[in-house]
Design a protein around this motif. Sequence first.
Motif, PDB file in Angstrom:
ATOM      1  N   GLY A 140       0.552  -1.254  -0.043  1.00  0.00           N
ATOM      2  CA  GLY A 140       0.007   0.108   0.085  1.00  0.00           C
ATOM      3  C   GLY A 140       0.819   1.336   0.065  1.00  0.00           C
ATOM      4  N   ARG A 141       0.054   2.243  -0.233  1.00  0.00           N
ATOM      5  CA  ARG A 141       0.731   3.812  -0.211  1.00  0.00           C
ATOM      6  C   ARG A 141       0.748   4.109   1.334  1.00  0.00           C
ATOM      7  NH1 ARG A 141      -2.423   4.112  -4.551  1.00  0.00           N
ATOM      8  NH2 ARG A 141      -4.099   5.178  -3.598  1.00  0.00           N
ATOM      9  N   PHE A 142       2.121   4.483   1.755  1.00  0.00           N
ATOM     10  CA  PHE A 142       2.117   4.816   3.388  1.00  0.00           C
ATOM     11  C   PHE A 142       2.101   6.310   3.307  1.00  0.00           C
ATOM     12  CE2 PHE A 142       4.988   6.022   6.625  1.00  0.00           C
ATOM     13  CZ  PHE A 142       4.450   5.182   7.791  1.00  0.00           C
ATOM     14  N   THR A 143       1.288   6.893   4.208  1.00  0.00           N
ATOM     15  CA  THR A 143       1.256   8.469   4.740  1.00  0.00           C
ATOM     16  C   THR A 143       1.672   8.338   6.056  1.00  0.00           C
ATOM     17  OG1 THR A 143      -0.337   8.544   3.177  1.00  0.00           O
ATOM     18  CG2 THR A 143      -0.106  10.388   4.905  1.00  0.00           C
ATOM     19  N   ALA A 144       2.931   8.828   6.272  1.00  0.00           N
ATOM     20  CA  ALA A 144       3.499   9.134   7.497  1.00  0.00           C
ATOM     21  C   ALA A 144       2.579  10.039   8.509  1.00  0.00           C
ATOM     22  CB  ALA A 144       4.998   9.624   7.767  1.00  0.00           C
ATOM     23  N   GLY A 145       2.683   9.419   9.722  1.00  0.00           N
ATOM     24  CA  GLY A 145       1.921  10.321  10.787  1.00  0.00           C
ATOM     25  C   GLY A 145       2.979  11.046  11.510  1.00  0.00           C
ATOM     26  N   PRO A 146       2.773  11.797  12.539  1.00  0.00           N
ATOM     27  CA  PRO A 146       3.721  12.379  13.601  1.00  0.00           C
ATOM     28  C   PRO A 146       4.598  11.597  14.275  1.00  0.00           C
ATOM     29  CG  PRO A 146       1.467  13.198  14.042  1.00  0.00           C
ATOM     30  CD  PRO A 146       1.127  11.995  13.217  1.00  0.00           C
ATOM     31  N   ALA A 147       4.442  10.331  14.327  1.00  0.00           N
ATOM     32  CA  ALA A 147       5.212   9.404  15.278  1.00  0.00           C
ATOM     33  C   ALA A 147       6.194   8.681  14.428  1.00  0.00           C
ATOM     34  CB  ALA A 147       4.263   8.393  15.996  1.00  0.00           C
ATOM     35  N   PHE A 148       6.022   8.740  13.132  1.00  0.00           N
ATOM     36  CA  PHE A 148       6.846   8.009  12.136  1.00  0.00           C
ATOM     37  C   PHE A 148       8.292   8.692  12.254  1.00  0.00           C
ATOM     38  CE2 PHE A 148       8.615   7.186   7.770  1.00  0.00           C
ATOM     39  CZ  PHE A 148       8.577   5.452   8.037  1.00  0.00           C
ATOM     40  N   ARG A 149       8.421   9.663  12.583  1.00  0.00           N
ATOM     41  CA  ARG A 149       9.862  10.533  12.495  1.00  0.00           C
ATOM     42  C   ARG A 149      10.703   9.861  13.357  1.00  0.00           C
ATOM     43  NH1 ARG A 149       9.001  15.699  14.963  1.00  0.00           N
ATOM     44  NH2 ARG A 149       7.259  15.512  13.411  1.00  0.00           N
ATOM     45  N   ASP A 150      10.180   9.213  14.422  1.00  0.00           N
ATOM     46  CA  ASP A 150      11.025   8.498  15.633  1.00  0.00           C
ATOM     47  C   ASP A 150      11.302   7.163  15.033  1.00  0.00           C
ATOM     48  OD1 ASP A 150      10.982  10.919  16.979  1.00  0.00           O
ATOM     49  OD2 ASP A 150       9.255   9.904  18.150  1.00  0.00           O
ATOM     50  N   LEU A 151      10.531   6.533  14.296  1.00  0.00           N
ATOM     51  CA  LEU A 151      10.907   5.295  13.923  1.00  0.00           C
ATOM     52  C   LEU A 151      11.475   5.107  12.424  1.00  0.00           C
ATOM     53  CD1 LEU A 151       7.416   3.959  15.034  1.00  0.00           C
ATOM     54  CD2 LEU A 151       9.659   3.460  16.115  1.00  0.00           C
TER      55      LEU A 151
END
Length: 103
Positions: free
Chosen positions: A22-33
Amino acid sequence: MRQDELVGEIMIVGTDQPWLHGRFTAGPAFRDLEPLFQEELALIDHLEEEYERWETLYERIARQLRLIAPTGPVPEFLLHVQGDHAWFRWSEERTMQSRRRCP
């Protein structure tokens, strides 16, 4: 999800059983991961030599996340994220064996 933080959303666009893509849209918590996901993918390219390191890293990722399907949380999953693309497989049962040797 990571606790109550959105890591990202995946819009399923295809399957290659047992994987969903799928197409992934990053959320706020993705930056750390994101660095963990990047390292995880780099290790997959050398899985024969780096399996234990990959497994330890992936467990670190998995402990922080919950994959939520439209019907609710998924007990067991293997998720890869690269840029705006994500692919994953899941199981309705929690077993460590479902993750082993199947990146």
